[in-house]
Every structure is written in structure tokens, then in C-alpha cells.
Design a protein around this motif. Structure first.
Motif, PDB file in Angstrom:
ATOM      1  N   TYR A  87      35.864  40.440 -15.434  1.00  8.69           N
ATOM      2  CA  TYR A  87      36.399  39.510 -14.446  1.00  8.69           C
ATOM      3  C   TYR A  87      35.587  39.581 -13.154  1.00  8.69           C
ATOM      4  O   TYR A  87      35.106  40.651 -12.764  1.00  8.69           O
ATOM      5  CB  TYR A  87      37.861  39.837 -14.115  1.00  8.69           C
ATOM      6  N   LEU A  88      35.462  38.439 -12.511  1.00 11.78           N
ATOM      7  CA  LEU A  88      34.853  38.421 -11.187  1.00 11.78           C
ATOM      8  C   LEU A  88      35.695  39.255 -10.224  1.00 11.78           C
ATOM      9  O   LEU A  88      36.902  39.432 -10.419  1.00 11.78           O
ATOM     10  CB  LEU A  88      34.776  36.978 -10.666  1.00 11.78           C
ATOM     11  N   LYS A  89      35.062  39.745  -9.180  1.00  8.60           N
ATOM     12  CA  LYS A  89      35.789  40.485  -8.158  1.00  8.60           C
ATOM     13  C   LYS A  89      36.822  39.565  -7.495  1.00  8.60           C
ATOM     14  O   LYS A  89      36.695  38.341  -7.511  1.00  8.60           O
ATOM     15  CB  LYS A  89      34.816  41.019  -7.110  1.00  8.60           C
ATOM     16  N   THR A 106      43.303  33.139  -9.634  1.00  8.01           N
ATOM     17  CA  THR A 106      44.012  33.932 -10.640  1.00  8.01           C
ATOM     18  C   THR A 106      43.095  34.220 -11.814  1.00  8.01           C
ATOM     19  O   THR A 106      42.526  33.312 -12.426  1.00  8.01           O
ATOM     20  CB  THR A 106      45.259  33.188 -11.131  1.00  8.01           C
ATOM     21  N   ARG A 107      42.949  35.486 -12.148  1.00  7.25           N
ATOM     22  CA  ARG A 107      42.067  35.875 -13.251  1.00  7.25           C
ATOM     23  C   ARG A 107      42.633  35.391 -14.586  1.00  7.25           C
ATOM     24  O   ARG A 107      43.826  35.190 -14.739  1.00  7.25           O
ATOM     25  CB  ARG A 107      41.922  37.401 -13.306  1.00  7.25           C
ATOM     26  N   ASP A 141      44.048  44.319  -9.383  1.00  5.89           N
ATOM     27  CA  ASP A 141      43.482  42.984  -9.586  1.00  5.89           C
ATOM     28  C   ASP A 141      42.060  42.875  -9.064  1.00  5.89           C
ATOM     29  O   ASP A 141      41.664  41.873  -8.477  1.00  5.89           O
ATOM     30  CB  ASP A 141      44.367  41.922  -8.923  1.00  5.89           C
ATOM     31  N   ASP A 142      41.267  43.932  -9.306  1.00  4.73           N
ATOM     32  CA  ASP A 142      39.891  43.915  -8.817  1.00  4.73           C
ATOM     33  C   ASP A 142      39.038  44.841  -9.676  1.00  4.73           C
ATOM     34  O   ASP A 142      39.559  45.700 -10.399  1.00  4.73           O
ATOM     35  CB  ASP A 142      39.836  44.367  -7.350  1.00  4.73           C
ATOM     36  N   TYR A 260      47.027  30.550 -19.666  1.00  4.33           N
ATOM     37  CA  TYR A 260      46.385  30.851 -20.944  1.00  4.33           C
ATOM     38  C   TYR A 260      46.798  29.900 -22.067  1.00  4.33           C
ATOM     39  O   TYR A 260      46.199  29.920 -23.144  1.00  4.33           O
ATOM     40  CB  TYR A 260      46.747  32.279 -21.387  1.00  4.33           C
ATOM     41  N   GLN A 261      47.834  29.110 -21.827  1.00  2.00           N
ATOM     42  CA  GLN A 261      48.449  28.369 -22.923  1.00  2.00           C
ATOM     43  C   GLN A 261      47.491  27.406 -23.609  1.00  2.00           C
ATOM     44  O   GLN A 261      47.415  27.348 -24.845  1.00  2.00           O
ATOM     45  CB  GLN A 261      49.676  27.606 -22.428  1.00  2.00           C
TER      46      GLN A 261
END
Length: 295
Positions: A87-89, A106-107, A141-142, A260-261
Motif C-alpha cells: 500500500y502507498l503511504k 482509503t487503502r 494505516d501506514d 471492495y465489492q
């Protein structure tokens, strides 16, 4: 070198899995692992295995088992990579949110991963060059500090790359026109977010699929199972890290999985036709059926 059943039991104990997982492993996964080993013997190079499964489907556990058996029974070096670790930072996703669309903070979806880093890592692993594998800390989240990343200095026999949208093809433009859920209906009224995600999937992710020699698909019965499985996953994470600040409530999960759906449902309609091994799951994540597409 361990015997197969002894090896599986050690893995079960190490991962605190139910003892019934032994039957699952012996019945469904050991033939797959033997075939991966044979494929590596014939290839005489690093072999890449792609794994797809929706959130909570058990893809990380299965990937870990494959690695454990390959290393301890077949005496092959094996590395498991997770799309989640790329994931991006947080700051980079915020820049995307400011410049392109707020939902990109939002990741999760394509466009929120560092695909250049994925390409660099896959290339270096294929060449047998030194590699630095990133780690992402979901509790904050990072991305984790570089000192916590994994250094790979030797040639790896089998590389397993697992991810919820890894291997999923892009959608046709006409499939994007109608909102799929409340998130798309109210937060992406113009379709800008989902079109951006689809373009990134087509242009940045799909070219990377070519690194994979074989594909494994854990097929959920429907998207409805994702909420239950994702809640279980988050509760387990809370027990592990003990940090409530970034752990989602069940209500937040219900909102979060809407990101994600679209691609999860798309995967359920497409991946069984392009994967090498397909394992069909019921609502309790029990495998009920498997198929092997010989290519």
C-alpha cells in the motif's frame, strides 16, 4: 526434513489453527504443493505463484502453509508476498485524495498500491538480486519503518504473491456506469473514482500478472460472506496488536467493504476461468470442491 503430517501439525500449532485444518491440508492442499514443487524442479528458476481470495477467505493461511511445507518437507526456499504490504503511504494516499478523488485516501482498491515498488521487487526476485520487502502496519494505516522491512539476499525457489484483487482483470467501461452500492451512489456520483481504479488496474496491475507462472483462486460463495469473514479478521488483529485506535468496528467494516465489492464480485465471475487451481468455499470457509485447469 520433516514428514508431511508432522509438518502440517507443527504449522497448525504455530498458527493456532483448529486441528481439523490437518484434513483440509492433506485433502486439498498437499497435491497442489507437490505440483508446485514439480513445476519448480522442471523450471530450474524462481517460480511465481499468484493467489487470489476475498478478504478473510484464508489465502494468507494457505500461502503460509504452502511456504512451510515447501521449506520443511521439500527443502525449497519460499517467500510469501502480500499485496497489502505494498500500500502507498498514508501521506501519498492523501495526496491522491486531494488531487483525484477523496475516496482514494482509503487503502484497498487498485491505485492505492505502489505498483512501481511491486514491479521492482518482482524483477529483483526473478533475477536473484538483493530485495527489500516492505511491510504495512494496518494498526496505524501506514507503511512500517524501513528497519522493519525484510531483506532477501539469496535466490528464492518459489515466490507466492497473494492479494484480494491480485489477478483480477479490469472491467469494460459499460460495467462502470451504474453504481453498485451506497458508497458509489453517494460518494462517487460521477463515477470518477471507479473509473480511475479500473484504469489503474488495467494499466499498472495487469502487466505485473505476467510474472506469475501459476494462479490459485479461493472462491467465496458470494460477496455476502465477506462481511462475516472481515469482522473475524479485524477481531483477530485487535487481539494481536492491542491497539484500538485504527481497528474498525463491525459497522465501520460494513462500510469499508463497499470499497471492495465491485472487484470482488467481478473476480467471482472471471477468475475461475483463468486460474490453474480453484477451491470453492462455503460460508464457513470450508472447501467443498476443487478444480484444476491444466494449461
Amino acid at each position: 526434513m520433516l514428514k508431511l503430517e508432522e509438518c502440517i501439525n507443527q504449522f497448525i500449532e504455530q498458527e493456532s489453527l483448529p486441528k481439523t485444518y490437518l484434513d483440509t491440508a492433506l485433502s486439498w492442499f498437499t497435491p497442489l504443493i507437490e505440483e508446485i514443487s514439480l513445476h519448480h524442479n522442471k523450471a530450474k528458476r524462481t517460480v511465481f505463484i499468484g493467489v487470489n481470495g476475498c478478504q478473510g477467505s484464508g489465502k494468507s493461511t494457505m500461502s503460509g502453509l504452502i511456504q512451510y511445507i515447501l521449506e520443511n518437507v521439500y527443502e525449497k526456499s519460499c517467500l510469501v508476498l502480500s499485496l497489502d504490504d505494498f500500500y502507498l503511504k498514508k501521506s501519498e494516499r492523501q495526496t491522491l485524495a486531494d488531487d483525484i478523488h477523496p475516496l482514494l485516501s482509503t487503502r484497498g482498491v487498485p491505485g492505492t498500491h505502489d505498483t512501481q515498488l511491486i514491479a521492482s521487487v518482482l524483477h529483483s526476485l526473478k533475477q536473484g538480486s538483493p530485495s527489500l520487502i516492505p511491510r504495512f502496519d494496518k494498526s496505524i494505516d501506514d507503511r512500517s519503518a524501513t528497519t522493519l522491512h525484510t531483506k532477501i539476499l539469496e535466490q528464492i525457489g518459489v515466490v507466492i504473491f497473494e492479494g484480494w484483487c491480485w489477478g483480477v482483470p479490469s472491467q469494460a467501461n459499460e460495467q462502470l456506469s451504474t453504481p453498485l452500492n451506497d458508497l458509489e451512489k453517494y460518494s462517487d456520483q460521477t463515477g470518477e473514482w471507479r473509473n480511475y481504479v479500473n484504469r489503474k488496474l488495467k494499466n499498472d496491475y495487469m502487466p505485473l500478472y505476467r510474472y506469475m507462472d501459476k494462479w490459485i483462486f479461493l472462491k467465496a460463495p458470494s460477496f455476502d460472506s465477506v462481511y462475516k469473514w472481515r469482522c473475524q479478521q479485524e477481531h483477530k488483529l485487535l487481539q494481536k496488536v492491542g491497539n484500538k485506535a485504527e481497528i474498525m468496528s463491525d459497522k465501520e467494516i460494513a462500510e469499508f467493504i463497499q470499497y471492495y465489492q465491485r472487484l470482488t464480485e467481478h473476480s467471482l465471475c472471471t477468475l475461475e476461468f483463468i486460474s490453474d487451481w480453484i477451491f470453492e468455499l462455503d460460508n464457513e470457509r470450508t472447501i467443498t470442491k476443487s478444480a484444476h485447469n491444466a494449461k
